[in-house]
Design a protein around this motif. Structure first.
Motif, PDB file in Angstrom:
ATOM      1  N   GLY B  85       0.823  -1.218   0.000  1.00 19.70           N
ATOM      2  CA  GLY B  85       0.000   0.000   0.000  1.00 19.70           C
ATOM      3  C   GLY B  85       0.851   1.259   0.000  1.00 19.70           C
ATOM      4  N   LEU B  86       1.926   1.249   0.790  1.00 22.57           N
ATOM      5  CA  LEU B  86       2.822   2.409   0.859  1.00 22.57           C
ATOM      6  C   LEU B  86       3.449   2.682  -0.511  1.00 22.57           C
ATOM      7  CD1 LEU B  86       4.476   1.581   4.287  1.00 22.57           C
ATOM      8  CD2 LEU B  86       3.283   3.712   3.783  1.00 22.57           C
ATOM      9  N   ILE B  87       3.812   1.603  -1.206  1.00 19.84           N
ATOM     10  CA  ILE B  87       4.454   1.763  -2.507  1.00 19.84           C
ATOM     11  C   ILE B  87       3.428   2.194  -3.563  1.00 19.84           C
ATOM     12  CG2 ILE B  87       5.591   0.442  -4.362  1.00 19.84           C
ATOM     13  CD1 ILE B  87       7.286  -0.834  -2.085  1.00 19.84           C
ATOM     14  N   ALA B  88       2.194   1.727  -3.422  1.00 26.13           N
ATOM     15  CA  ALA B  88       1.130   2.181  -4.332  1.00 26.13           C
ATOM     16  C   ALA B  88       0.960   3.697  -4.210  1.00 26.13           C
ATOM     17  CB  ALA B  88      -0.186   1.470  -4.013  1.00 26.13           C
ATOM     18  N   GLU B  89       1.085   4.199  -2.985  1.00 22.31           N
ATOM     19  CA  GLU B  89       0.987   5.639  -2.774  1.00 22.31           C
ATOM     20  C   GLU B  89       2.148   6.370  -3.450  1.00 22.31           C
ATOM     21  OE1 GLU B  89      -1.340   5.660   1.478  1.00 22.31           O
ATOM     22  OE2 GLU B  89       0.654   6.522   1.373  1.00 22.31           O
ATOM     23  N   GLY B  90       3.334   5.802  -3.328  1.00 18.52           N
ATOM     24  CA  GLY B  90       4.504   6.386  -3.982  1.00 18.52           C
ATOM     25  C   GLY B  90       4.318   6.447  -5.494  1.00 18.52           C
ATOM     26  N   SER B  91       3.718   5.385  -6.057  1.00 17.25           N
ATOM     27  CA  SER B  91       3.517   5.340  -7.514  1.00 17.25           C
ATOM     28  C   SER B  91       2.566   6.427  -7.979  1.00 17.25           C
ATOM     29  CB  SER B  91       2.937   3.981  -7.931  1.00 17.25           C
ATOM     30  OG  SER B  91       3.812   2.963  -7.546  1.00 17.25           O
ATOM     31  N   GLU B  92       1.550   6.697  -7.157  1.00 15.95           N
ATOM     32  CA  GLU B  92       0.607   7.778  -7.500  1.00 15.95           C
ATOM     33  C   GLU B  92       1.337   9.104  -7.607  1.00 15.95           C
ATOM     34  OE1 GLU B  92      -3.485   8.346  -5.635  1.00 15.95           O
ATOM     35  OE2 GLU B  92      -2.470   6.940  -4.307  1.00 15.95           O
ATOM     36  N   ILE B  93       2.257   9.315  -6.684  1.00 19.41           N
ATOM     37  CA  ILE B  93       2.997  10.590  -6.669  1.00 19.41           C
ATOM     38  C   ILE B  93       3.928  10.665  -7.874  1.00 19.41           C
ATOM     39  CG2 ILE B  93       4.710  11.945  -5.395  1.00 19.41           C
ATOM     40  CD1 ILE B  93       3.467  10.631  -2.838  1.00 19.41           C
ATOM     41  N   ILE B  94       4.582   9.528  -8.170  1.00 17.10           N
ATOM     42  CA  ILE B  94       5.520   9.500  -9.306  1.00 17.10           C
ATOM     43  C   ILE B  94       4.802   9.935 -10.584  1.00 17.10           C
ATOM     44  CG2 ILE B  94       6.803   7.883 -10.810  1.00 17.10           C
ATOM     45  CD1 ILE B  94       7.657   6.434  -8.186  1.00 17.10           C
ATOM     46  N   SER B  95       3.542   9.496 -10.733  1.00 18.04           N
ATOM     47  CA  SER B  95       2.848   9.827 -11.984  1.00 18.04           C
ATOM     48  C   SER B  95       2.011  11.110 -11.873  1.00 18.04           C
ATOM     49  CB  SER B  95       1.986   8.645 -12.433  1.00 18.04           C
ATOM     50  OG  SER B  95       1.101   8.296 -11.402  1.00 18.04           O
ATOM     51  N   ALA B  96       2.148  11.840 -10.770  1.00 18.30           N
ATOM     52  CA  ALA B  96       1.370  13.081 -10.603  1.00 18.30           C
ATOM     53  C   ALA B  96       1.847  14.161 -11.574  1.00 18.30           C
ATOM     54  CB  ALA B  96       1.502  13.590  -9.171  1.00 18.30           C
ATOM     55  N   GLU B  97       0.913  15.008 -11.968  1.00 17.04           N
ATOM     56  CA  GLU B  97       1.276  16.163 -12.805  1.00 17.04           C
ATOM     57  C   GLU B  97       1.430  17.394 -11.929  1.00 17.04           C
ATOM     58  OE1 GLU B  97      -1.649  16.493 -15.863  1.00 17.04           O
ATOM     59  OE2 GLU B  97      -1.284  14.428 -16.531  1.00 17.04           O
ATOM     60  N   GLY B  98       2.116  18.397 -12.445  1.00 17.92           N
ATOM     61  CA  GLY B  98       2.221  19.665 -11.706  1.00 17.92           C
ATOM     62  C   GLY B  98       3.657  20.102 -11.499  1.00 17.92           C
ATOM     63  N   SER B  99       3.901  20.695 -10.345  1.00 12.50           N
ATOM     64  CA  SER B  99       5.209  21.282 -10.049  1.00 12.50           C
ATOM     65  C   SER B  99       6.223  20.233  -9.586  1.00 12.50           C
ATOM     66  CB  SER B  99       5.018  22.338  -8.946  1.00 12.50           C
ATOM     67  OG  SER B  99       6.109  22.358  -8.067  1.00 12.50           O
ATOM     68  N   ASP B 100       7.429  20.321 -10.118  1.00  7.95           N
ATOM     69  CA  ASP B 100       8.486  19.382  -9.724  1.00  7.95           C
ATOM     70  C   ASP B 100       8.786  19.478  -8.232  1.00  7.95           C
ATOM     71  OD1 ASP B 100       8.744  18.497 -12.295  1.00  7.95           O
ATOM     72  OD2 ASP B 100      10.495  19.738 -12.759  1.00  7.95           O
ATOM     73  N   GLU B 101       8.819  20.699  -7.723  1.00  6.21           N
ATOM     74  CA  GLU B 101       9.148  20.878  -6.304  1.00  6.21           C
ATOM     75  C   GLU B 101       8.076  20.281  -5.394  1.00  6.21           C
ATOM     76  OE1 GLU B 101       9.721  25.024  -6.040  1.00  6.21           O
ATOM     77  OE2 GLU B 101      11.882  24.834  -5.725  1.00  6.21           O
ATOM     78  N   VAL B 102       6.826  20.465  -5.803  1.00  5.70           N
ATOM     79  CA  VAL B 102       5.748  19.919  -4.970  1.00  5.70           C
ATOM     80  C   VAL B 102       5.796  18.387  -5.019  1.00  5.70           C
ATOM     81  CG1 VAL B 102       3.260  19.888  -4.554  1.00  5.70           C
ATOM     82  CG2 VAL B 102       4.358  21.996  -5.283  1.00  5.70           C
ATOM     83  N   ARG B 103       6.085  17.833  -6.201  1.00  5.56           N
ATOM     84  CA  ARG B 103       6.204  16.366  -6.277  1.00  5.56           C
ATOM     85  C   ARG B 103       7.356  15.886  -5.405  1.00  5.56           C
ATOM     86  NH1 ARG B 103       5.662  15.132 -11.600  1.00  5.56           N
ATOM     87  NH2 ARG B 103       7.850  15.644 -11.887  1.00  5.56           N
ATOM     88  N   ASP B 104       8.465  16.611  -5.416  1.00  6.07           N
ATOM     89  CA  ASP B 104       9.587  16.228  -4.530  1.00  6.07           C
ATOM     90  C   ASP B 104       9.131  16.194  -3.070  1.00  6.07           C
ATOM     91  OD1 ASP B 104      11.381  15.895  -6.567  1.00  6.07           O
ATOM     92  OD2 ASP B 104      12.691  17.573  -6.025  1.00  6.07           O
TER      93      ASP B 104
END
Lengths: 175, 175
Positions: B85-104
């Motif tokens: 589940g934790l890694i599924a959450e990480g994957s969602e973030i990896i594929s998120a759109e928007g600002s690079d800094e916010v994704r970091d």
């Protein structure tokens, strides 16, 4: 985090809302799961700890609802995948066969993983809220964070006491 | 914990093995996930932190293999549901759109949840190993526990620095 399709992270506020929605789903799932953990616990002290944590979790959920109102953003209907996994682990323990004391020790371990998940999540959300200058949100998140840390500490104490009893029985000590 | 069918908890040793197998699956899943998180990170400091944590995670996995050898019990092929589940959450973030800094910032938050999961898991396993008098196991678990706490601290520093940069840009500060 919980299955946001096409997750948009354009600003720190977007990210704060993602974190808050994740925590809200986590608290909701926990409110549903704690009664079963309470039921499965054998030690009266552990039962009481789960009961009091359920009441606390309900207050923490209300606190998040207050935050959504303050921010003028309604909570989203998402499922925190990590909490879903954590609760699946708890369910395995609930249905485990064997010694009551060992199951109690396992339940404490599962509950501590949940607390640590929440400590990390609330800590992250508080950092973002602080940077955004949302003082009231910070204050509410900080209250929950302190309660979660306290619960984790209480569970550690119960684990040590429970394990001590068990170990002394196992090794035939008279202490 | 990871989908043990008919989980048997007859002794503290049974429970220690359940915890160790859970952690072993968690470390394996993390070894597979960290390269993608490293790839997705924009900040060179965060990329470097994920790279160094991948190497550390591989050593922690080897340490668990050593423990299974010491105990004379081979590792089981289970899947830790919480880490999934934790890694599924990480994957969602990896594929998120928007600002690079916010994704970091979001990636750091996801990584801190993972660290806290491991801190709770290793802490629990160490408590049981200690009560069972398995000194060498305790020593190895303690080494990992200290590394995980250190990684969490490093991620907090990165989050604060990253968020500070972002917040100052957001609010147009010249600092």
């Amino acid at each position: 985090m919980g299955m946001f399709f096409n997750l948009q992270l354009n600003s720190l506020e977007d990210l704060l809302l993602v974190e808050l929605n994740d925590l809200y789903s986590a608290e909701q799932q926990l409110c549903d799961a704690l009664p079963e953990m309470m039921e499965a616990a054998t030690s009266p002290l552990l039962k009481a700890a789960f009961k009091s944590h359920l009441q606390e979790t309900q207050r923490q959920k209300s606190r998040l609802e207050q935050i959504f109102v303050d921010l003028g953003k309604p909570a989203k209907n998402i499922t925190c995948q990590a909490m879903k996994g954590l609760i699946a682990e708890g369910s395995e323990i609930i249905s485990a066969e064997g010694s009551d004391e060992v199951r109690d020790a396992a339940l404490i371990g599962a509950a501590q993983r949940v607390e640590h998940y929440e400590i990390a999540g609330y800590g992250t959300a508080r950092t973002f809220a602080n940077q955004l200058g949302y003082d009231n949100v910070v204050r509410l998140l900080q209250m929950t964070l302190e309660e979660e840390a306290q619960t984790d500490k209480k569970l550690t104490q119960l684990a040590e006491e429970n394990v001590n009893v068990h170990a002394s029985q196992k090794f035939g000590s008279s202490s």
